[in-house]
Design a protein around this motif. Structure first.
Motif, PDB file in Angstrom:
ATOM      1  N   ARG A  20       0.835  -1.217   0.000  1.00 58.67           N
ATOM      2  CA  ARG A  20       0.000   0.000   0.000  1.00 58.67           C
ATOM      3  C   ARG A  20       0.865   1.261   0.000  1.00 58.67           C
ATOM      4  NH1 ARG A  20      -3.345  -3.173   3.415  1.00 58.67           N
ATOM      5  NH2 ARG A  20      -5.415  -3.438   2.501  1.00 58.67           N
ATOM      6  N   GLU A  21       1.939   1.241   0.802  1.00 60.05           N
ATOM      7  CA  GLU A  21       2.834   2.409   0.868  1.00 60.05           C
ATOM      8  C   GLU A  21       3.514   2.649  -0.480  1.00 60.05           C
ATOM      9  OE1 GLU A  21       5.433   1.562   4.171  1.00 60.05           O
ATOM     10  OE2 GLU A  21       3.913   2.146   5.645  1.00 60.05           O
ATOM     11  N   ALA A  24       0.942   3.988  -2.888  1.00 64.08           N
ATOM     12  CA  ALA A  24       0.527   5.358  -2.558  1.00 64.08           C
ATOM     13  C   ALA A  24       1.487   6.405  -3.095  1.00 64.08           C
ATOM     14  CB  ALA A  24       0.376   5.505  -1.045  1.00 64.08           C
ATOM     15  N   ASP A  27       0.105   7.130  -6.388  1.00 67.83           N
ATOM     16  CA  ASP A  27      -1.334   7.414  -6.418  1.00 67.83           C
ATOM     17  C   ASP A  27      -1.513   8.911  -6.212  1.00 67.83           C
ATOM     18  OD1 ASP A  27      -4.073   7.450  -6.286  1.00 67.83           O
ATOM     19  OD2 ASP A  27      -4.228   6.220  -4.478  1.00 67.83           O
ATOM     20  N   HIS A  28      -1.202   9.682  -7.239  1.00 75.24           N
ATOM     21  CA  HIS A  28      -1.138  11.139  -7.132  1.00 75.24           C
ATOM     22  C   HIS A  28      -2.476  11.782  -6.808  1.00 75.24           C
ATOM     23  CE1 HIS A  28       2.936  10.738  -8.459  1.00 75.24           C
ATOM     24  NE2 HIS A  28       2.565  10.168  -9.591  1.00 75.24           N
ATOM     25  N   GLU A  29      -3.563  11.137  -7.159  1.00 77.09           N
ATOM     26  CA  GLU A  29      -4.883  11.705  -6.888  1.00 77.09           C
ATOM     27  C   GLU A  29      -5.544  11.059  -5.674  1.00 77.09           C
ATOM     28  OE1 GLU A  29      -7.176  11.880 -10.489  1.00 77.09           O
ATOM     29  OE2 GLU A  29      -5.464  12.682 -11.596  1.00 77.09           O
ATOM     30  N   THR A  30      -4.795  10.239  -4.962  1.00 79.95           N
ATOM     31  CA  THR A  30      -5.281   9.499  -3.784  1.00 79.95           C
ATOM     32  C   THR A  30      -6.667   8.887  -4.003  1.00 79.95           C
ATOM     33  OG1 THR A  30      -6.038  11.543  -2.702  1.00 79.95           O
ATOM     34  CG2 THR A  30      -3.851  10.730  -2.084  1.00 79.95           C
ATOM     35  N   ASN A  31      -6.802   8.193  -5.130  1.00 78.62           N
ATOM     36  CA  ASN A  31      -8.066   7.523  -5.450  1.00 78.62           C
ATOM     37  C   ASN A  31      -7.860   6.014  -5.654  1.00 78.62           C
ATOM     38  OD1 ASN A  31      -6.722   7.552  -7.877  1.00 78.62           O
ATOM     39  ND2 ASN A  31      -8.359   8.552  -9.039  1.00 78.62           N
ATOM     40  N   ASN A  32      -6.773   5.490  -5.059  1.00 78.18           N
ATOM     41  CA  ASN A  32      -6.450   4.060  -5.133  1.00 78.18           C
ATOM     42  C   ASN A  32      -6.241   3.558  -6.562  1.00 78.18           C
ATOM     43  OD1 ASN A  32      -6.332   3.608  -2.358  1.00 78.18           O
ATOM     44  ND2 ASN A  32      -8.535   3.304  -2.239  1.00 78.18           N
TER      45      ASN A  32
END
Length: 162
Positions: A20-21, A24, A27-32
């Motif tokens: 996950r780290e 992340a 994951d620039h838009e923090t939308n998984n």
């Protein structure tokens, strides 16, 4: 028996936290989701060294039925957890890398020229892209002697076990 199960669950939890780290970071838009082009970097950051063909197989496993150019964490996480548990795509140890360079150094000089290495990277096995060659040469070439002292480079290429 319960201790073994707890240890296994703890290992899986730790692996998934690390996955996950790593995911992340891209994951620039923090939308998984991450761009499909970043998956190889993520996988390699987790200590795996798949070939391009193996990477494409992994991508086929996690891509949507209609490819969107993005990979979802919920598809990537179980696949990558399984890869790490099974210890697939492990990096090669330094002695194996060194032996490979020694095979290429037919005159046993202890080094390769830029032209020799470029030839091997483009004409043998899975060819490198121009960008990959330039990246490798920038790290491998001794700036004073303008050659690849492969014993030093093999040590630098070695990935620590995850």
């Amino acid at each position: 028996m319960a201790d073994d199960k707890e240890a296994a669950e703890a290992l899986i939890a730790e692996l998934q936290k690390n996955i996950r780290e790593a995911f992340a970071v891209f994951d620039h838009e923090t939308n998984n989701t991450v761009d499909v082009r970043e998956i190889g970097t993520i996988i390699r950051s987790l200590g795996c060294c798949p070939s391009e063909a193996e990477l494409h197989e992994m991508l086929a496993e996690v891509e949507e039925e209609e490819p969107t150019g993005y990979i979802q964490l919920d598809k990537f996480l179980p696949m990558m957890t399984k890869v790490l548990i099974e210890r697939k795509y492990r990096p090669q140890p330094e002695d194996v890398i060194l032996r490979a360079f020694e095979v290429l150094d037919q005159n046993q000089k202890g080094y390769l020229t830029q032209d020799e290495l470029t030839k091997y990277l483009t004409e043998e096995g899975e060819p490198f892209t121009q960008e990959e060659i330039e990246e490798m040469l920038s790290a491998a070439v001794d700036p004073d002697k303008n050659i690849i002292l492969y014993k030093d480079f093999a040590a630098m290429m070695t990935v620590e076990e995850y």
